[in-house]
Design a protein around this motif. Structure first.
Motif, PDB file in Angstrom:
ATOM      1  N   UNK A 266     -56.976  74.740  29.991  1.00 52.73           N
ATOM      2  CA  UNK A 266     -56.514  73.800  28.956  1.00 52.73           C
ATOM      3  C   UNK A 266     -57.671  73.018  28.325  1.00 52.73           C
ATOM      4  N   UNK A 267     -58.642  72.616  29.139  1.00 46.71           N
ATOM      5  CA  UNK A 267     -59.794  71.900  28.597  1.00 46.71           C
ATOM      6  C   UNK A 267     -60.624  72.809  27.691  1.00 46.71           C
ATOM      7  N   UNK A 274     -49.808  70.075  32.108  1.00 50.99           N
ATOM      8  CA  UNK A 274     -49.526  69.288  33.305  1.00 50.99           C
ATOM      9  C   UNK A 274     -50.063  70.067  34.493  1.00 50.99           C
ATOM     10  N   UNK A 275     -50.927  69.437  35.274  1.00 52.31           N
ATOM     11  CA  UNK A 275     -51.597  70.097  36.389  1.00 52.31           C
ATOM     12  C   UNK A 275     -51.535  69.192  37.622  1.00 52.31           C
ATOM     13  N   UNK A 276     -52.017  69.704  38.735  1.00 50.25           N
ATOM     14  CA  UNK A 276     -52.257  68.882  39.915  1.00 50.25           C
ATOM     15  C   UNK A 276     -53.760  68.887  40.182  1.00 50.25           C
ATOM     16  N   UNK A 277     -54.310  67.723  40.474  1.00 52.75           N
ATOM     17  CA  UNK A 277     -55.759  67.643  40.659  1.00 52.75           C
ATOM     18  C   UNK A 277     -56.127  66.463  41.535  1.00 52.75           C
ATOM     19  N   UNK A 290     -51.283  64.700  33.666  1.00 54.26           N
ATOM     20  CA  UNK A 290     -51.080  65.240  32.325  1.00 54.26           C
ATOM     21  C   UNK A 290     -52.422  65.257  31.605  1.00 54.26           C
ATOM     22  N   UNK A 291     -52.830  66.443  31.137  1.00 55.36           N
ATOM     23  CA  UNK A 291     -54.017  66.562  30.290  1.00 55.36           C
ATOM     24  C   UNK A 291     -53.548  66.427  28.848  1.00 55.36           C
ATOM     25  N   UNK A 292     -54.057  65.406  28.182  1.00 54.00           N
ATOM     26  CA  UNK A 292     -53.634  65.113  26.816  1.00 54.00           C
ATOM     27  C   UNK A 292     -54.863  64.839  25.958  1.00 54.00           C
ATOM     28  N   UNK A 298     -51.973  59.995  35.005  1.00 51.99           N
ATOM     29  CA  UNK A 298     -51.146  60.295  36.180  1.00 51.99           C
ATOM     30  C   UNK A 298     -49.694  60.534  35.776  1.00 51.99           C
ATOM     31  N   UNK A 299     -49.070  61.512  36.425  1.00 51.08           N
ATOM     32  CA  UNK A 299     -47.677  61.857  36.136  1.00 51.08           C
ATOM     33  C   UNK A 299     -46.959  61.972  37.476  1.00 51.08           C
ATOM     34  N   UNK A 300     -46.599  60.839  38.046  1.00 48.16           N
ATOM     35  CA  UNK A 300     -46.125  60.758  39.427  1.00 48.16           C
ATOM     36  C   UNK A 300     -44.660  61.166  39.547  1.00 48.16           C
TER      37      UNK A 300
END
Length: 377
Positions: A266-267, A274-277, A290-292, A298-300
């Motif tokens: 995505x980058x 939406x990823x986990x990191x 969330x990569x925006x 954070x998207x908890x």
């Protein structure tokens, strides 16, 4: 014509080569560069990737360059010359899987120390790489693979944390997604998992199907609706090392590479996802992100606060062998974990300032080499 997006993979070890290989297999406009210490290794890996891509009908732009992370000025020159949009750090003095190559009983004894005491082996090369990033003047997004859960909060103290990490918390999300989808009779595309967990928990889940004495946070959504309470999540997690077990060890780094690509692509493509990191923006531990527009939010899980997520990751950090990471970057280790290192390797470190990390890494390396020789007879 649009300029190709440039991605530099800094580190030509197993993970770096895997990620480099996959990034080149794309129809996107990309220039991917592999940077390592050894000309022969880097050249062969670059040619292999190019030829495999051509075989499959792609026409990638790939290149390689040489540096040693201990030479900060030279690394900075390499970064400035390439002018990357994204940098992937895949460098460690000792990868996580190396202890698994010990004789079985020795491995089990050392493994009991957990990951925290090995922190200098990952922190030092990342710190040197980030010094080079800063010196180069690049504005690239920096993605790090080496123990981001602890490396990033420690380096935040001196303004040298990478932007985001990969792996760890992400590695079990596909398995949980598959288990939930099968339980619900749905496609994995319909299921959204939100997992908050430290590196320690990631390893527990794949081996034991639970988080052990550490806390974790889990939310499962279907069609935008939270269905967590409708599922026996404990039973789902127990299936991870059973019905949903997967290849581990060095061969299992395919999963870590996939987790890296979930962030890097995505980058590289300039799209949201939406990823986990772990280690996002210097934070401790791992959580959904969330990569925006190249930034991270954070998207908890539904109803979870930032404070609750932090507390969950602190509990995992303690079980991983780190009691505290202070505001100045000093790391305080858990005595029980360090006692294992002392018993097996003769290594002891109650706490470590960042200025001491390089010496500690050297000591661990020497003691581990002697331990390997001793235990293999």
């Amino acid at each position: 014509m649009n300029q190709p997006r440039k991605i530099m993979v800094l580190g030509a070890g197993d993970l770096g080569r895997r990620v480099f290989h996959e990034l080149a297999h794309s129809t996107g406009e990309r220039h991917v560069q592999l940077v390592g210490r050894d000309e022969e290794v880097a050249l062969r890996a670059t040619n292999l990737t190019r030829f495999c891509a051509v075989q499959r009908g792609y026409a990638p732009t790939v290149s390689h360059a040489l540096t040693d992370l201990t030479d900060v000025a030279r690394t900075a020159e390499r970064i400035a010359a390439f002018a990357p949009d994204v940098i992937f750090l895949a460098a460690s003095y000792q990868s996580w899987w190396v202890i698994s190559t010990l004789e079985a009983s020795a491995f089990q004894r050392v493994y009991a120390a957990n990951y925290g005491p090995w922190l200098p082996m990952h922190l030092v090369p990342v710190m040197k790489a980030m010094e080079a990033v800063k010196l180069s003047g690049t504005e690239a997004v920096v993605v790090n693979a080496a123990y981001p859960d602890a490396v990033h909060p420690a380096l935040t103290a001196i303004g040298l944390s990478p932007h985001i990490g990969i792996g760890n918390v992400a590695n079990n999300v596909p398995g949980i997604t598959a288990a939930a989808a099968d339980e619900l009779g749905r496609s994995t595309a319909d299921v959204e998992v939100r997992l908050v967990a430290h590196h320690y928990v990631s390893h527990r889940l794949s081996r034991h199907g639970n988080s052990g004495p550490a806390a974790m946070g889990l939310g499962i959504r279907v069609d935008g609706r939270d269905v967590t309470a409708e599922l026996d999540t404990a039973a789902l997690l127990r299936r991870l090392p059973a019905q949903y077990r997967r290849t581990g060890g060095l061969a299992g780094q395919t999963m870590t590479a996939a987790s890296a690509l979930s962030v890097l692509e995505p980058l590289a493509d300039g799209r949201d996802a939406v990823v986990h990191a772990p280690g996002t923006d210097g934070a401790l531990g791992g959580f959904p992100v969330a990569i925006e527009s190249g930034k991270f939010r954070p998207l908890l899980p539904d109803g979870m606060t930032d404070e609750e997520a932090h507390a969950i990751n602190v509990s995992g950090q303690a079980q991983d062998g780190i009691r505290e990471i202070r505001a100045d970057g000093t790391v305080v280790f858990e005595p029980a974990s360090m006692a294992v290192m002392t018993e097996e390797l003769g290594y002891d470190c109650a706490e470590m300032k960042l200025s001491e990390a390089e010496g500690r890494a050297r000591e661990i390396s020497e003691r581990f080499a002697a331990y390997r020789a001793r235990t293999t007879g």
